[in-house]
Design a protein around this motif. Structure first.
Motif, PDB file in Angstrom:
ATOM      1  N   ARG A 180      -3.796 -19.653  -0.022  1.00 34.68           N
ATOM      2  CA  ARG A 180      -3.422 -18.446   0.705  1.00 34.68           C
ATOM      3  C   ARG A 180      -3.317 -17.281  -0.131  1.00 34.68           C
ATOM      4  O   ARG A 180      -3.115 -17.673  -1.357  1.00 34.68           O
ATOM      5  CB  ARG A 180      -1.970 -18.918   1.230  1.00 34.68           C
ATOM      6  N   TYR A 207      -1.943 -14.286  -2.265  1.00 37.96           N
ATOM      7  CA  TYR A 207      -0.574 -14.149  -2.964  1.00 37.96           C
ATOM      8  C   TYR A 207      -0.324 -12.824  -3.845  1.00 37.96           C
ATOM      9  O   TYR A 207      -1.453 -12.404  -4.644  1.00 37.96           O
ATOM     10  CB  TYR A 207      -0.414 -15.275  -3.970  1.00 37.96           C
ATOM     11  N   ASN A 260       1.596 -13.190   7.788  1.00 35.96           N
ATOM     12  CA  ASN A 260       2.481 -14.128   7.159  1.00 35.96           C
ATOM     13  C   ASN A 260       1.954 -15.263   6.182  1.00 35.96           C
ATOM     14  O   ASN A 260       2.621 -16.153   5.675  1.00 35.96           O
ATOM     15  CB  ASN A 260       3.171 -15.133   8.276  1.00 35.96           C
ATOM     16  N   ASP A 261       0.542 -15.358   6.146  1.00 35.92           N
ATOM     17  CA  ASP A 261      -0.052 -16.166   5.251  1.00 35.92           C
ATOM     18  C   ASP A 261      -0.017 -15.583   3.789  1.00 35.92           C
ATOM     19  O   ASP A 261      -0.183 -16.539   2.864  1.00 35.92           O
ATOM     20  CB  ASP A 261      -1.498 -16.719   5.589  1.00 35.92           C
ATOM     21  N   MET A 315       1.504 -15.077   0.448  1.00 35.52           N
ATOM     22  CA  MET A 315       2.721 -15.806  -0.472  1.00 35.52           C
ATOM     23  C   MET A 315       3.158 -14.971  -1.782  1.00 35.52           C
ATOM     24  O   MET A 315       2.353 -13.935  -2.017  1.00 35.52           O
ATOM     25  CB  MET A 315       2.055 -17.057  -1.236  1.00 35.52           C
ATOM     26  N   ILE A 360      12.093 -16.627   3.735  1.00 28.53           N
ATOM     27  CA  ILE A 360      10.913 -16.731   3.058  1.00 28.53           C
ATOM     28  C   ILE A 360      10.683 -18.021   2.235  1.00 28.53           C
ATOM     29  O   ILE A 360       9.811 -18.023   1.613  1.00 28.53           O
ATOM     30  CB  ILE A 360      10.406 -15.605   2.422  1.00 28.53           C
ATOM     31  N   LYS A 377       9.204 -20.948   2.724  1.00 26.28           N
ATOM     32  CA  LYS A 377       7.860 -21.271   2.712  1.00 26.28           C
ATOM     33  C   LYS A 377       6.934 -20.270   2.217  1.00 26.28           C
ATOM     34  O   LYS A 377       5.642 -20.766   2.048  1.00 26.28           O
ATOM     35  CB  LYS A 377       7.307 -21.878   4.006  1.00 26.28           C
ATOM     36  N   ARG A 378       7.254 -19.151   1.592  1.00 25.83           N
ATOM     37  CA  ARG A 378       6.416 -18.315   1.440  1.00 25.83           C
ATOM     38  C   ARG A 378       6.428 -17.684  -0.053  1.00 25.83           C
ATOM     39  O   ARG A 378       5.957 -16.889  -0.663  1.00 25.83           O
ATOM     40  CB  ARG A 378       6.409 -16.813   2.209  1.00 25.83           C
ATOM     41  N   ARG A 398       6.925 -19.301  -3.809  1.00 27.34           N
ATOM     42  CA  ARG A 398       6.653 -20.380  -4.790  1.00 27.34           C
ATOM     43  C   ARG A 398       6.781 -19.966  -6.438  1.00 27.34           C
ATOM     44  O   ARG A 398       6.404 -19.051  -6.992  1.00 27.34           O
ATOM     45  CB  ARG A 398       5.196 -20.892  -4.517  1.00 27.34           C
TER      46      ARG A 398
END
Length: 330
Positions: free
Chosen positions: A160, A162, A189-190, A192, A212, A214-215, A217
């Motif tokens: 994805r 980012y 939404n993809d 990151m 967020i 899951k978005r 890291r």
């Protein structure tokens, strides 16, 4: 054969930090006419007794000049000394004791320096206006950017797209505002948001409240060798700090061909040099709009890449080192 000039260097700053990077690069390019010896004390960098210890180290040495890549000057130095003040963050974002120490100890010892190096004209203006250091005592020498950022062609593999943040979590870094703006940004939404370092409890709560999880890291500690790939693979770098003395991630990202969203305050527009998107870091809405612009405006995005690469080429560690040694030896 000419005698080499003996320089005593505060090598305690070697390490994986911004100051450590400056130290490493300056020591990578020593002129032929110098001979370096190093401070032997293992005293902690934050010790309030550092100036006294450095004075004793100088007394025991036969060096003709003392140099430190950071803000701790020696007390009672028998030789000329040069040191670097990167910023005055201690006056704004640290404890009251730090503020007093800077104003009452560092500022007074600084007046006795042969020369003070700082890394931006913004920092120089603060040294003059806040600490009362004479203008003529201060020389601005910019940090550099390593060639491997410019030459690297590898990208970090991410399924994805980012945004990237590289840095610590101190208050001035404004990380909660960046996360909030990212969460609110009207972008696919993809996308990151990758951050260096590990998640901490406060940020975990914020991320959860923003929905967020899951978005976002956290990448943990990033080895220097991996940084170019991370920058290269990012859609853009977010670096909307409230205050910086320089802002190394700006030029590292630009050198990687990756646009930068940064602040319109402190040294950051100076270092960006018109090649980044600068916004008000105190307004989440302004950061949000900047993120949206870097996703939606393709022409502007490409312009940032082109201008950023040109700007990054104006900085080099070899130039930084040459100007630093010139200052030490003058």
């Amino acid at each position: 054969m000419n005698r080499r000039k003996k320089i005593l260097v505060d090598s305690r700053w070697a390490g994986n930090t911004g100051i450590g990077r400056l130290y490493q690069e300056v020591m990578n390019y020593p002129p032929a006419e110098v001979s370096c010896e190093y401070v032997k004390s293992k005293m902690g960098l934050g010790s309030l007794l550092s100036p006294l210890m450095l004075g004793e180290e100088i007394k025991k040495s036969n060096a003709e000049v003392f140099y430190s890549p950071s803000f701790m000057p020696p007390a009672f130095s028998k030789v000329p000394f040069i040191f670097t003040v990167h910023d005055l963050m201690h006056l704004f974002y640290y404890s009251k004791l730090h503020k007093i120490y800077y104003e009452q100890v560092i500022a007074r010892l600084a007046q006795k320096a042969k020369k003070i190096i700082t890394v931006s004209h913004f920092s120089k203006s603060q040294l003059v206006e806040i600490l009362g250091i004479p203008d003529e005592l201060i020389r601005v020498i910019y940090n550099g950017v390593d060639d491997h950022f410019l030459k690297n062609e590898e990208e970090f593999v991410s399924i994805r797209p980012y945004f990237l943040y590289v840095g610590n979590r101190r208050t001035n870094k404004n990380v909660p505002a960046m996360l909030t703006a990212f969460a609110k940004a009207r972008i696919p939404n993809d996308f990151m948001f990758y951050l260096s370092g590990n998640e901490d409890p406060e940020l975990a709560i914020l991320i959860g409240s923003l929905g967020i999880q899951k978005r976002v890291r956290f990448l943990g500690f990033i080895e220097e060798v991996d940084l170019p790939k991370l920058y290269k693979g990012a859609h853009a770098t977010l670096f909307t700090s409230l205050m910086e003395g320089f802002g190394l991630p700006i030029i590292e990202s630009m050198a990687s061909g990756t646009p930068v969203l940064t602040s319109n305050t402190s040294s950051l527009p100076e270092i960006a040099g018109g090649a980044a998107l600068c916004v008000n870091p105190h307004e989440v809405g302004a950061i949000q709009s900047g993120i949206e612009k870097l996703v939606d405006d393709e022409d502007f995005y490409v312009e940032c890449i082109v201008k950023g690469l040109a700007r990054a080429r104006e900085f080099s560690w070899e130039k930084t080192a040459a100007e630093t040694w010139e200052t030490i030896l003058s």
